[in-house]
Design a protein around this motif. Structure first.
Motif, PDB file in Angstrom:
ATOM      1  N   ALA A 290       2.715   3.617   1.864  1.00 11.64           N
ATOM      2  CA  ALA A 290       2.942   4.737   0.958  1.00 11.64           C
ATOM      3  C   ALA A 290       4.258   4.530   0.221  1.00 11.64           C
ATOM      4  CB  ALA A 290       2.968   6.043   1.743  1.00 11.64           C
ATOM      5  N   SER A 314      -0.303   7.468  -0.793  1.00 11.78           N
ATOM      6  CA  SER A 314      -0.933   7.017   0.449  1.00 11.78           C
ATOM      7  C   SER A 314      -1.495   5.621   0.239  1.00 11.78           C
ATOM      8  CB  SER A 314      -2.054   7.976   0.862  1.00 11.78           C
ATOM      9  OG  SER A 314      -3.167   7.832   0.007  1.00 11.78           O
ATOM     10  N   THR A 315      -2.120   5.113   1.285  1.00 15.92           N
ATOM     11  CA  THR A 315      -2.694   3.764   1.209  1.00 15.92           C
ATOM     12  C   THR A 315      -4.158   3.785   0.783  1.00 15.92           C
ATOM     13  OG1 THR A 315      -3.265   3.849   3.563  1.00 15.92           O
ATOM     14  CG2 THR A 315      -1.123   2.915   2.985  1.00 15.92           C
TER      15      THR A 315
END
Length: 376
Positions: A290, A314-315
């Protein structure tokens, strides 16, 4: 003289008796069954399909009439004493209709009237024009058997329509549509479904999907600067292959990035597309951590560059749709916005990079499905 008269009377009576016997020998025409294709329909058929009539004394077929008004053409070569074959016509202008009715067969041996039913075929869709209709506009659906249409829905909701003919109808694409979906046309016979995409009012240039498609396909992408590794055909992305590269903290060059290379301006086919406030860059992005800091750069044919920087929260994969007017000069750190200075018809190259001074070390970024969209 008397004998001659007697003989004449005898001959006459003999002829009358002979003719009466012949008449008694003639069997009246009889129809036992009308079999429709593919062979399991009895006294029923779909329009434009062949039927086989079975019976006796059917030779010398003179006329076939459906519903007391539609005359049927037939080939005498397929007519025998026991059967004949013909095709069920369907022409509304001549009175054809669906449902139960009669067929009248007139032969040299008499007339036979049989009950018969013309079945409704399911509607079909062969094409939609334009293939990707614009929201808020009409589109033409071409197909067949658009008789007595009872409803047309798009994504489960009714939409406006008008039937032009049995082969064509016009549909109204809702102005509120934000994506494609199922188009369903319903008649008393049933429904037909076709999934269609819709245009939100953009001319779209597919820059690359890293699956071999686009004006800068994945095979032409390369990396530069402080990139640790780069792969333009990584597998398992949101729609197939994607591009990814890693930065491991190197600062020898002070920059890093990747590019699909230069080429003809993306909107070369539409040189009137100049307004950055009507242009968007869409891209799917993801990262290994992130707060990875992305940088996107646009280079033009007259040597100018504009940048846009953003962090991912986020990922997970997410789609960014960036207004080109929000890009700024001097690699994204200048004071002039693209909204007043960038002629988007001159954009020829797109670069994707990591902002080294504000990104966790190490970081791997991923990106896919890069598009430029111009609002029509």
């Amino acid at each position: 003289m008397t004998n001659k008269i007697k003989n004449s009377i005898l001959i006459f009576l003999t002829l009358v008796s002979f003719m009466a016997c012949q008449k008694d020998d003639i069997v009246a025409s009889q129809v036992d069954a009308i079999v429709g294709e593919p062979g399991d329909l009895l006294n029923q058929s779909f329009p434009l399909k062949k039927v086989r009539v079975e019976g006796q004394s059917l030779s010398g077929l003179k006329q076939i009439i459906i519903d007391n008004k539609v005359e049927v053409s037939f080939n005498p070569a397929y007519n025998s004493d026991r059967s004949f074959i013909f095709t069920i016509p369907f022409d509304v202008s001549k009175g054809s209709r669906f449902g139960k009715q009669t067929i009248t067969f007139i032969t040299q041996n008499g007339t036979v009237v049989k009950d018969f039913e013309i079945l409704r075929p399911l509607p079909t869709i062969s094409s939609i024009a334009p293939e990707t209709p614009l929201v808020g506009k009409t589109a033409e659906v071409t197909g067949d058997w658009f008789y007595d249409v009872t409803s047309v829905t798009f994504k489960g909701s009714p939409i406006g329509y008008s039937v032009s003919s049995a082969n064509s109808l016009l549909i109204n694409i809702p102005a509120t549509a934000t994506s494609g979906g199922d188009l369903i046309i319903t008649t008393p016979a049933g429904s037909v479904k076709r999934t269609i995409e819709v245009s939100l009012g953009f001319t779209i240039v597919n820059v690359t999907d890293f699956d071999g498609n686009g004006v800068r396909p994945g095979s032409g992408w390369f990396s530069y600067g402080d990139v640790a590794s780069f792969n333009a055909s990584a597998t398992g992305g949101p729609t197939g292959n994607f591009a990814q590269y890693s930065w491991a903290g190197a600062t020898a060059n002070g920059y890093n990035g990747s590019s699909g290379g230069e080429g003809t301006a993306f909107f070369a086919a539409n040189p009137s597309y100049t307004d950055a406030t009507k242009t968007y860059l869409d891209i799917d992005v993801s990262a290994s951590v992130a707060n990875a800091h992305f940088a996107i750069q646009l280079n033009t044919i007259d040597g100018k560059n504009y940048g846009y920087n953003f962090k991912v929260a986020s990922t997970d994969w997410t789609t960014k749709s960036i207004l080109v007017a929000d890009f700024k000069d001097n690699y994204g750190y200048g004071g002039n916005s693209a909204g007043t200075n960038l002629d988007v018809s001159k954009i020829k190259e797109i670069k994707i990079a990591i902002v080294q001074g504000d990104t966790p070390n190490p970081t791997t970024i991923k990106f896919d499905n890069i598009k430029l969209k111009y609002k029509i």
